[in-house]
Design a protein around this motif. Structure first.
Motif, PDB file in Angstrom:
ATOM      1  N   VAL A 300       0.709  -1.343  -0.099  1.00  0.00           N
ATOM      2  CA  VAL A 300       0.491  -0.058  -0.005  1.00  0.00           C
ATOM      3  C   VAL A 300       0.616   0.957   0.037  1.00  0.00           C
ATOM      4  O   VAL A 300       0.315   2.126   0.219  1.00  0.00           O
ATOM      5  N   SER A 301       2.244   0.968  -0.546  1.00  0.00           N
ATOM      6  CA  SER A 301       2.914   2.041  -0.280  1.00  0.00           C
ATOM      7  C   SER A 301       2.716   3.826  -1.284  1.00  0.00           C
ATOM      8  O   SER A 301       3.200   4.576  -1.097  1.00  0.00           O
ATOM      9  N   SER A 302       1.749   2.998  -1.976  1.00  0.00           N
ATOM     10  CA  SER A 302       1.971   3.580  -2.973  1.00  0.00           C
ATOM     11  C   SER A 302       0.742   4.726  -2.692  1.00  0.00           C
ATOM     12  O   SER A 302       0.047   6.672  -3.331  1.00  0.00           O
ATOM     13  N   VAL A 303      -0.131   4.430  -1.476  1.00  0.00           N
ATOM     14  CA  VAL A 303      -1.408   5.699  -1.292  1.00  0.00           C
ATOM     15  C   VAL A 303      -0.634   6.795  -0.092  1.00  0.00           C
ATOM     16  O   VAL A 303      -0.061   6.715   0.922  1.00  0.00           O
ATOM     17  N   ARG A 304      -1.614   7.582  -0.622  1.00  0.00           N
ATOM     18  CA  ARG A 304      -0.755   8.956   0.148  1.00  0.00           C
ATOM     19  C   ARG A 304      -2.345  10.259   0.794  1.00  0.00           C
ATOM     20  O   ARG A 304      -1.767  10.227   1.745  1.00  0.00           O
ATOM     21  N   LEU A 305      -3.084   9.254   1.279  1.00  0.00           N
ATOM     22  CA  LEU A 305      -3.942  10.229   1.599  1.00  0.00           C
ATOM     23  C   LEU A 305      -5.331   9.243   1.668  1.00  0.00           C
ATOM     24  O   LEU A 305      -5.679   8.101   0.651  1.00  0.00           O
ATOM     25  N   CYS A 306      -5.474   8.824   2.831  1.00  0.00           N
ATOM     26  CA  CYS A 306      -6.684   7.700   3.564  1.00  0.00           C
ATOM     27  C   CYS A 306      -7.605   8.562   3.370  1.00  0.00           C
ATOM     28  O   CYS A 306      -7.951   9.372   4.743  1.00  0.00           O
ATOM     29  N   VAL A 307      -9.543   8.581   3.848  1.00  0.00           N
ATOM     30  CA  VAL A 307     -10.081   9.725   3.933  1.00  0.00           C
ATOM     31  C   VAL A 307     -11.463   8.660   4.327  1.00  0.00           C
ATOM     32  O   VAL A 307     -11.491   7.435   3.946  1.00  0.00           O
ATOM     33  N   VAL A 308     -12.614   9.291   6.018  1.00  0.00           N
ATOM     34  CA  VAL A 308     -12.785   8.561   6.090  1.00  0.00           C
ATOM     35  C   VAL A 308     -14.295   9.992   6.037  1.00  0.00           C
ATOM     36  O   VAL A 308     -14.449  10.462   7.067  1.00  0.00           O
ATOM     37  N   GLY A 309     -15.402   9.236   5.101  1.00  0.00           N
ATOM     38  CA  GLY A 309     -16.377   9.943   5.048  1.00  0.00           C
ATOM     39  C   GLY A 309     -17.384   9.111   6.238  1.00  0.00           C
ATOM     40  O   GLY A 309     -17.412   7.609   6.250  1.00  0.00           O
ATOM     41  N   GLY A 310     -18.847   9.326   6.459  1.00  0.00           N
ATOM     42  CA  GLY A 310     -19.683   9.064   7.148  1.00  0.00           C
ATOM     43  C   GLY A 310     -20.090   9.721   8.020  1.00  0.00           C
ATOM     44  O   GLY A 310     -20.812   9.431   9.123  1.00  0.00           O
ATOM     45  N   SER A 311     -18.931   9.141   8.851  1.00  0.00           N
ATOM     46  CA  SER A 311     -19.076   8.815  10.545  1.00  0.00           C
ATOM     47  C   SER A 311     -17.341  10.195  10.872  1.00  0.00           C
ATOM     48  O   SER A 311     -16.970   9.634  10.620  1.00  0.00           O
ATOM     49  N   ASN A 312     -17.887   9.818  12.921  1.00  0.00           N
ATOM     50  CA  ASN A 312     -15.905  10.487  12.402  1.00  0.00           C
ATOM     51  C   ASN A 312     -15.076   9.563  12.504  1.00  0.00           C
ATOM     52  O   ASN A 312     -15.520   8.246  13.078  1.00  0.00           O
TER      53      ASN A 312
END
Length: 535
Positions: A300-312
């Motif tokens: 998963v080294s290419s992933v620069r951003l993890c976005v969480v939606g829907g709740s805290n």
């Protein structure tokens, strides 16, 4: 509205439509990949050509400006072709979930007045053809049903294109011309029904302007650029898929690695294969990935951003995501059907603590405020209803003036139905849905606060708290807890944790261990279906 330094140019958002945005991308970067789906790569030029051909076919079949076209299908290239074709014609796409059944189909097709229904022939083990035929007497507005996944059938999508377009693609050139563009920025583009957790669903009417405004504001906040690849796991009948994934990639010139459905093993395959840089999901998805052996072993080294939606984004989960992905940027994303997508996101310079305790700040060009029950603005630190204003706000609810007036203020402020607080610097802390709040002995209790605490225990995979009737206090809390894989939940220990950490009136009267929680198609917990057991 400023864009990232490396972003490709785009038309003025105040004069553009979704189809014009696609046409501009096809002209400026024709060979740039827009969609990866399975082994296929679809460039911007190819997507535009397919949409033009589909628009011509739909037009020749009688679909035009203002007509409603419903679609009930899983994420696919065909879904997007139909979307862009409807945008080109000025038709309105009514987005339905393949998880819907009789009540939802009859109500939504009838309430929207859809003339054409595009539908998967099958979704898993469910066959839509006999199901829809049985509904024919009750979906009287629908003049024609066209199926995906049945290429040899007379009523297939392929036959619609072949019979209506009158031409074929040669490379990226369409030999059958579509009619002149019929949309304007304020034209309805999508009717997206709310999840319907209480009462009948309401059809949020998203315009070309509102969709592009949310997409561009998100793109700016995330610094999205043409070399970004976003993992497409959110369903297209939800703004998480339609705007936060597809729309934001379109305005930034990036690509989407699309999955037909979410599954940790599929994610583990596509992330390294397509060098995914952005993951947009809900907490449930992250928890499932973190519990997957195959995902634990993938690159998963290419992933620069993890976005969480829907709740805290709960602190415990935030830490686990940060560790598994090797320290990427973490961000909360808050949006509603009624805001066409994101309207509040964590700023780039937020600390880990800020991401774990707030949903961020209003995006550029949008506003957020907290109001009391009378609609008067509240100062920082006081809890009240969250309201949002900006170009992202939908045009109202389709053919529902009463519901529209109740949520969409004449001054442009949208009442979200969420309870939150503002900090002095504009960060929003989300406490609960207004309708989820319960009152115990005269004290307001916001379930999100209790749920965040319970989630810190390693034995807890998921949890939900609701208010239930109580003879003494009026209402009291009841918590549902799903054990983590291989773990045993000690309910007495969890109650002690709550007693130590929370005011007495916030402590649930009971904690019930369950195998699973009911979920909406978008991955949110459907609390209206939670019923305490009698034991």
């Amino acid at each position: 509205m400023p864009l990232p330094p490396d972003a490709a140019p785009l038309p003025s958002l105040h004069a553009a439509t979704v189809d014009a945005m696609l046409a501009a991308r096809a002209e400026d970067t024709p060979e740039a990949p827009f969609l990866y789906f399975g082994d296929d790569t679809v460039t911007y030029a190819q997507m535009h050509a397919r949409a033009e051909r589909a628009a011509a076919a739909l037009h020749r079949s009688g679909i035009g400006r203002g007509d409603r076209v419903a679609i009930a299908a899983g994420n696919s290239t065909q879904w997007l072709v139909a979307y862009f074709a409807c945008c080109r014609l000025g038709a309105v796409l009514v987005t339905l979930s393949v998880a819907y059944r009789e009540r939802e189909f009859v109500y939504m097709l009838g309430q929207s007045g859809a003339r054409l229904l595009l539908c998967d022939e099958r979704a898993g083990d469910f066959a839509f053809r006999p199901f829809l035929e049985s509904l024919r007497p009750r979906i009287t507005s629908v003049e024609r049903i066209v199926y995906f996944g049945a290429p040899d059938a007379e009523d297939s999508w392929e036959n619609l294109l072949a019979a209506g377009a009158g031409g074929t693609e040669a490379g990226t050139t369409v030999t059958a011309a579509a009619p002149a563009p019929a949309s304007s920025p304020d034209s309805p583009a999508v009717i997206l029904y709310t999840s319907g957790t209480t009462g009948d669903p309401k059809g949020a009417t998203l315009t070309h302007r509102s969709l592009l405004a949310s997409a561009a504001a998100q793109s700016e906040r995330f610094g999205q650029a043409p070399d970004d690849v976003t993992l497409g796991v959110m369903p297209f009948n939800h703004v998480g898929g339609l705007t936060c994934t597809i729309g934001a990639s379109l305005v930034s010139g990036g690509a989407v690695a699309l999955l037909p459905r979410f599954h940790p093993d599929l994610v583990a395959q596509v992330v390294p294969a397509r060098r995914v840089t952005m993951f947009v999901g809900v907490p449930t998805m992250y928890r499932m990935m973190l519990g997957s052996e195959q995902f634990a072993a993938c690159d998963v080294s290419s992933v620069r951003l993890c976005v969480v939606g829907g709740s805290n984004l709960e602190p415990e989960l935030a830490g686990q995501v940060r560790d598994r992905f090797g320290g990427p940027r973490l961000a909360n994303l808050y949006g509603l059907s009624e805001t066409s997508g994101a309207c509040i996101i964590s700023p780039a310079d937020d600390t880990f603590e800020q991401v774990a305790t707030s949903i961020g700040t209003a995006l550029t060009g949008f506003e957020a405020r907290i109001v009391d029950d009378d609609g008067a603005p509240l100062p920082a630190g006081e809890a009240g209803e969250l309201q949002v204003r900006g170009a992202c706000v939908a045009a109202g609810y389709w053919e529902a003036p009463g519901a529209t007036a109740g949520a969409f203020g004449a001054d442009g402020w949208l009442s979200t139905g969420d309870i939150g607080m503002l900090t002095d610097d504009g960060h929003v802390t989300l406490l609960a849905r207004k309708k989820e709040m319960y009152v115990r002995g005269g004290y307001n209790v916001y379930p999100a606060e209790v749920e965040s605490l319970l989630a810190t225990d390693p034995s807890v995979a998921m949890c939900a708290v609701i208010g239930v009737p109580d003879a003494t206090f009026g209402e009291t809390g009841h918590a549902f807890v799903v054990p983590a894989p291989g773990a045993t939940v000690d309910t007495a220990a969890l109650l002690r944790l709550c007693a130590v950490s929370l005011a007495e009136y916030k402590v649930p009267a009971r904690i019930e261990v369950v195998d699973a929680l009911p979920m909406t198609p978008a991955g949110k917990i459907r609390k209206v279906l939670l019923t305490p057991s009698r034991t």
